[in-house]
Scaffold this motif. Sequence first.
Motif, short mmCIF file in Angstrom:
data_model
loop_
_atom_site.label_atom_id
_atom_site.label_comp_id
_atom_site.label_asym_id
_atom_site.label_seq_id
_atom_site.Cartn_x
_atom_site.Cartn_y
_atom_site.Cartn_z
N ILE A 131 -13.90 -15.67 -4.97
CA ILE A 131 -12.65 -16.27 -4.83
C ILE A 131 -11.75 -15.37 -3.81
O ILE A 131 -11.55 -14.23 -4.13
N LEU A 132 -11.26 -16.05 -2.84
CA LEU A 132 -10.61 -15.57 -1.54
C LEU A 132 -8.97 -16.12 -1.84
O LEU A 132 -8.97 -17.50 -1.42
N LEU A 133 -8.00 -15.37 -2.15
CA LEU A 133 -6.75 -15.72 -1.85
C LEU A 133 -6.15 -15.23 -0.67
O LEU A 133 -6.10 -13.92 -0.39
N ASP A 134 -5.57 -16.10 0.10
CA ASP A 134 -5.05 -15.94 1.30
C ASP A 134 -3.45 -16.12 1.34
O ASP A 134 -2.95 -17.10 1.04
N PHE A 135 -2.86 -14.92 1.70
CA PHE A 135 -1.25 -14.68 1.49
C PHE A 135 -0.71 -14.84 2.81
O PHE A 135 -1.21 -14.98 3.62
N VAL A 136 0.58 -14.95 2.84
CA VAL A 136 1.53 -15.17 3.97
C VAL A 136 1.54 -13.69 4.58
O VAL A 136 1.22 -12.91 3.77
N ASP A 137 2.04 -13.74 5.78
CA ASP A 137 2.15 -12.24 6.42
C ASP A 137 2.77 -11.09 5.88
O ASP A 137 2.16 -10.02 5.81
N GLU A 138 3.91 -11.39 5.03
CA GLU A 138 4.79 -10.31 4.62
C GLU A 138 4.00 -10.02 3.33
O GLU A 138 4.80 -9.05 2.51
N ALA A 139 3.10 -10.48 2.51
CA ALA A 139 2.84 -10.25 1.33
C ALA A 139 1.97 -9.04 1.12
O ALA A 139 1.23 -8.76 2.10
N ASN A 140 2.25 -8.23 -0.20
CA ASN A 140 1.60 -7.04 -0.26
C ASN A 140 1.46 -6.89 -1.50
O ASN A 140 2.06 -7.50 -2.25
N GLY A 141 0.91 -5.66 -2.06
CA GLY A 141 0.77 -5.32 -3.44
C GLY A 141 -0.52 -5.65 -4.02
O GLY A 141 -1.70 -5.78 -3.27
#
Length: 267
Positions: A131-141
């Motif tokens: 399962i791959l979760l793709d976040f926006v550029d500023e996402a972290n953690g």
Amino acid sequence: MVFESISTIFQAILNPIFSPLLRMPFLLSIIIISFLISLIIVIVYKKFTNQSLMKELKEEIKELQKQMKALRDKPEEMMKVNKRAMQTNMKYMMHSLRPTLITFIPIIIIFGWLNVHMAYYPLVEDQQFSILLDFVDEANGDVDFLDVQDIQVLNGNNQTILDNQAKFVLQGSAGEYTLSFKHDEESYTKDIIITASDQDRVYKRPIEVFRKQSLKSITVSNEKILAFEGIPVIENIPWIGGFGWLGSYILFSLVFSLGLRKIFKVY
């Protein structure tokens, strides 16, 4: 909810009819479906149109096209002929509308069934998938996977976002599941189906897109079915080699439609 209920009803109706196709080689099943749908369309078209009129209109269109070619050096006269050709073509299309409307809804329903069973290979029990979760550029953690009974996380329930992505490797028993993920107090879910055998061609849509959130999408690693995979030469042809069920259906239906129209003398 209403759409899902209607879809479930049609799935229950179509499964007994088309399920034998799922046990055949993929390419053969698509060829059979393309032929049957093309045959139905041609028969309905012939039955619900005035073929004498359609023949006359088609011949008139061809004749007007010849005249336009001959009048290339006479723009004003060519425009007049072009106007007549457009009017005749519109008549032809209007007479074609009735059979198109008759076959439209059944074909859309069949397409829905094909998309649920013939676009991707299923997830199979006791086999790894991701399962791959793709976040926006500023996402972290970190991203947490919330435990689900009969689903095992092979690389840990907590994954750090790297290059805007977090990946979980899973394995589970056959069944339908709702997977839950948590990031920065936000929760996300993705429904999946794990089958008992790779012969059970059923799955949920692999990609779930999220709007206006830090998570852009969740992608399940269902492998796309390629119609011409393993077919020498054809699988290496650009575009055609990447055809799934829809591309291959369009290709075969064009061939069958042309042939069946000639056989049944449909205009």
